[in-house]
Write an enzyme that holds these catalytic residues in place. Structure first.
Site, mmCIF file in Angstrom:
data_model
loop_
_atom_site.group_PDB
_atom_site.id
_atom_site.type_symbol
_atom_site.label_atom_id
_atom_site.label_comp_id
_atom_site.label_asym_id
_atom_site.label_seq_id
_atom_site.Cartn_x
_atom_site.Cartn_y
_atom_site.Cartn_z
ATOM 1 N N ASP A 61 17.187 5.504 34.818
ATOM 2 C CA ASP A 61 18.427 6.136 34.623
ATOM 3 C C ASP A 61 19.466 5.252 35.469
ATOM 4 O O ASP A 61 19.408 5.186 36.697
ATOM 5 C CB ASP A 61 18.235 7.160 35.496
ATOM 6 C CG ASP A 61 19.502 8.305 35.150
ATOM 7 O OD1 ASP A 61 20.660 7.581 35.093
ATOM 8 O OD2 ASP A 61 19.610 9.604 35.473
ATOM 9 N N THR A 84 24.959 7.579 31.695
ATOM 10 C CA THR A 84 25.940 8.238 31.080
ATOM 11 C C THR A 84 26.960 6.956 31.021
ATOM 12 O O THR A 84 26.830 5.890 31.243
ATOM 13 C CB THR A 84 26.800 8.837 32.520
ATOM 14 O OG1 THR A 84 26.755 8.156 33.467
ATOM 15 C CG2 THR A 84 25.988 10.185 32.757
ATOM 16 N N ARG A 128 33.411 10.337 29.066
ATOM 17 C CA ARG A 128 32.440 11.347 29.469
ATOM 18 C C ARG A 128 31.349 11.474 28.405
ATOM 19 O O ARG A 128 31.815 12.129 27.491
ATOM 20 C CB ARG A 128 32.833 12.549 29.870
ATOM 21 C CG ARG A 128 33.814 12.502 31.024
ATOM 22 C CD ARG A 128 34.089 13.929 31.987
ATOM 23 N NE ARG A 128 32.761 14.014 32.884
ATOM 24 C CZ ARG A 128 32.731 13.683 34.153
ATOM 25 N NH1 ARG A 128 33.815 12.991 34.342
ATOM 26 N NH2 ARG A 128 32.032 13.935 34.672
ATOM 27 N N LYS A 176 30.753 5.982 34.254
ATOM 28 C CA LYS A 176 30.867 5.608 35.702
ATOM 29 C C LYS A 176 31.197 4.268 35.616
ATOM 30 O O LYS A 176 32.266 3.732 35.462
ATOM 31 C CB LYS A 176 29.439 5.856 36.320
ATOM 32 C CG LYS A 176 29.279 7.542 36.456
ATOM 33 C CD LYS A 176 27.789 7.745 36.998
ATOM 34 C CE LYS A 176 27.703 9.267 37.292
ATOM 35 N NZ LYS A 176 26.829 9.862 36.029
ATOM 36 N N GLU A 202 25.983 16.874 12.289
ATOM 37 C CA GLU A 202 24.709 16.953 12.679
ATOM 38 C C GLU A 202 23.796 16.104 11.924
ATOM 39 O O GLU A 202 24.037 15.744 10.647
ATOM 40 C CB GLU A 202 24.142 18.351 12.481
ATOM 41 C CG GLU A 202 24.671 19.317 13.855
ATOM 42 C CD GLU A 202 24.765 20.722 13.419
ATOM 43 O OE1 GLU A 202 25.699 20.736 12.456
ATOM 44 O OE2 GLU A 202 24.616 21.493 14.137
ATOM 45 N N TYR A 226 32.063 18.071 12.444
ATOM 46 C CA TYR A 226 30.846 18.148 12.577
ATOM 47 C C TYR A 226 29.846 17.127 11.818
ATOM 48 O O TYR A 226 30.126 16.835 10.713
ATOM 49 C CB TYR A 226 30.485 19.641 12.070
ATOM 50 C CG TYR A 226 30.154 20.458 13.074
ATOM 51 C CD1 TYR A 226 29.321 20.166 14.162
ATOM 52 C CD2 TYR A 226 30.792 21.605 13.213
ATOM 53 C CE1 TYR A 226 28.847 21.132 15.215
ATOM 54 C CE2 TYR A 226 30.600 22.523 14.203
ATOM 55 C CZ TYR A 226 29.636 22.468 15.205
ATOM 56 O OH TYR A 226 29.390 23.192 16.146
HETATM 57 N N1 DSN Z 1 27.532 13.849 39.445
HETATM 58 C C1 DSN Z 1 26.930 12.416 39.053
HETATM 59 C C2 DSN Z 1 27.150 11.548 40.491
HETATM 60 O O1 DSN Z 1 28.348 11.791 41.129
HETATM 61 O O2 DSN Z 1 26.469 10.666 40.713
HETATM 62 C C3 DSN Z 1 25.541 12.545 39.048
HETATM 63 O O3 DSN Z 1 25.341 13.629 38.063
#
Ligand code: DSN
Length: 420
Positions: free
Chosen positions: A202, A228, A237, A231, A58, A56
Site C-alpha cells: 500500500d 491513492t 482524490r 497524496k 460500468e 456512466y
Molecule cells: N487519511 C489518510 C491519511 O491521512 O494518511 C489515510 O487514509
C-alpha cells in the site's frame, strides 16, 4: 479567487460558492503540513470538474454495459497506459473510488471471509483497512498485526517473519499512514513467498516519491500495489490497483462487479493528467525536494528538542512524540492550526493516550514543496512549530497570533495552484 473561477456557481448557489471560495483562500493562507494532502494543478482541477461526471461506464475498456463510451474508453486507456509506464507494472486498474475501496477489492480478490490476513497495526503506523479491529477488514477476516520495535520505532521484520510463519496469512499488507522510514519491499516479499501469501504494497503515501525515484519501488517484489492518487502523487482524490499479469483478472473482477458500479470518469481523466505530470523531469525534481525538505525539517525539529519517532525520516513524513513537551497531540495540533500551520494529531507507537487524544502529531512536506518552500525555510517552520507548541502549553495567545501573521506573510509569496 478560485481558479478555474466559479461564476455560474456564484449565481446558482451563492452559499456553496462562498464556502468554496473561502476554502480556497484558507488553503492558500496556511502552511499545509498534513502528510496525506497536496495541491493539484489547475489542469487536474479542470479535468476533475468536467462534463465527464455526467457519464456512466460500468465495465472496462471495450466491455461496457452502457452505450456512448466512444470517448470514455480512450480516456481510461490513457490513464491505464500512463500508470503502467510510470510505475513499470504489467497491469493497472484506475477505477477504485479511493484507497479503502481499493484495499477492500484486494481482500475480495484474494481472501475469503474468516481467512487470516496480516498488516501493520494502526497505532504503529498502519491503515484501518490493513485489518484494524473497527474496520470491516478486521471484522470479516482473522486479522493479525505486526508492529514496530520499541527501541527504534522501525518495523520489526523479525516479528513480521515469525508472525507470518505462525499464522500463515493469505494476504500480507506492507505500507501504512505514519511510517517515516523506507519500506523494505524485498524483505516483505521474501516473507510472503515463504508462507505463500499475496504481498500487497500500500504505497498511498509514497506513490509520488516512487514515481519520482525518491523511494524504492515495490515492483518485482509485491504482487499487488494499492495506492491513492492524491497524496505525494499529486492527483485527484482517487485510487489505483496495480499488479503483475497473474493477479490482474482477479483484481479487475473484484473492483467491478465485485465492489463498485460505474467508475468516476472525471476522476479517471484527472488521474491521467496527474500521471502525465508525474512522468516529467520536473516531477522527479519535486519528489527529491519533498524528501530534502522533510529531512531538513526533521533536523531542525530535533535541534529544538522534539522527539521524532525513529529519530528522523527517509520520506515525506515526520511523526513527533510530544510526551517530553508535556502536551498532547490534539491541543498542539489545534494551536498550530490557529497559527496557520495545518497538521493532524496522531498516535505514536506504544502510545499511552487514547486515539482521539494521542501523544503525537504527524507532518508531511508534499504540499509545502508544491508551494515552492525549500530546505532554507525549514528552520523557520521548526521554530514556529516550537513557539506554538510552547505557547499552547502556556495559554500564550499573543505568540500564536504573531506566528499566524508571519505564516500569512510567508505563504503570500508562494502561489497555490487553484487560487488566483
Ligand atoms: N487519511 C489518510 C491519511 O491521512 O494518511 C489515510 O487514509
Amino acid at each position: 479567487m478560485h481558479n478555474p473561477p466559479l461564476p455560474e456557481l456564484t449565481v446558482a448557489d451563492p452559499e456553496i460558492a462562498s464556502l468554496v471560495e473561502a476554502e480556497a483562500a484558507r488553503q492558500h493562507g496556511s502552511i499545509r503540513l498534513i502528510a496525506s494532502e497536496n495541491y493539484v494543478s489547475t489542469a487536474v482541477l479542470e479535468a476533475s470538474g468536467s462534463v465527464l461526471t455526467n457519464k456512466y461506464s460500468e465495465g472496462y475498456i471495450g466491455r461496457r454495459y452502457y452505450e456512448g463510451q466512444q470517448l470514455i474508453d480512450p480516456i481510461e486507456a490513457l490513464a491505464v497506459d500512463r500508470a503502467k509506464a510510470l510505475f513499470g507494472v504489467e497491469h493497472a486498474n484506475v477505477q477504485p473510488y479511493s484507497g479503502s475501496p481499493a484495499n477492500l477489492a484486494v481482500y475480495l480478490a484474494f481472501a475469503q471471509p474468516g481467512d487470516t490476513i496480516m498488516g501493520l497495526a494502526l497505532p504503529m503506523g498502519g491503515h484501518l483497512t490493513h485489518g484494524w479491529s473497527v474496520s470491516a477488514t478486521g471484522r470479516w477476516f482473522r486479522s493479525v498485526r505486526y508492529g514496530v520495535r520499541a527501541d527504534t520505532g522501525r518495523i520489526d521484520l523479525d516479528e513480521v517473519r515469525d508472525l507470518a510463519r505462525a499464522e500463515r496469512p493469505k494476504v500480507i499488507f506492507c505500507g501504512g499512514t505514519a511510517i517515516p522510514r523506507t519500506i523494505d519491499f524485498p524483505a516483505f516479499a521474501e516473507i510472503a513467498r515463504e508462507v505463500d501469501a499475496v504481498l500487497v504494497a500500500d504505497i498511498a503515501h509514497i506513490a509520488g516519491l516512487i514515481a519520482g525515484g525518491a523511494h524504492p519501488s515495490p515492483v518485482g517484489h509485491a504482487s499487488v500495489i494499492s495506492t491513492t492518487t492524491h497524496k505525494t502523487l499529486r492527483g485527484p482524490r482517487g485510487a489505483m490497483l496495480m499488479s503483475d499479469a497473474e493477479h490482474a483478472a482477479a483484481l479487475d473482477k473484484a473492483v467491478f462487479p465485485g465492489l463498485q458500479g460505474g467508475p468516476h470518469n472525471h476522476t479517471t481523466a484527472a488521474i491521467a493528467v496527474a500521471l502525465r505530470e508525474a512522468s516529467t523531469p520536473s516531477f522527479r525534481e519535486y519528489a527529491q525536494a519533498v524528501v530534502a525538505n522533510a529531512r531538513a525539517l526533521a533536523e531542525a525539529l530535533v535541534e529544538r528538542g522534539f522527539d521524532l519517532v525513529t529519530g528522523g525520516t527517509d520520506n515525506h513524513l515526520i511523526l513527533i512524540d510530544l510526551t517530553s513537551k508535556n502536551i498532547g497531540g490534539k491541543p498542539a495540533a489545534k494551536a498550530l492550526d490557529a497559527a496557520g500551520i495545518e497538521l493532524n494529531y496522531n498516535a505514536v507507537p506504544f502510545d499511552k493516550r487514547k486515539p482521539f487524544d494521542p501523544s503525537g502529531i504527524r507532518l508531511g512536506t508534499a504540499a509545502i514543496t508544491t508551494r515552492g518552500l525549500t530546505t532554507a525555510h525549514m528552520p523557520l517552520l521548526a521554530g514556529w512549530i516550537d513557539d506554538v507548541v510552547k505557547a499552547a502549553g502556556a495559554d500564550d495567545t499573543a505568540t500564536i497570533e504573531r506566528v499566524r501573521a508571519q505564516v500569512t506573510e510567508l505563504v503570500g509569496g508562494f502561489p497555490m495552484p487553484g487560487f488566483a
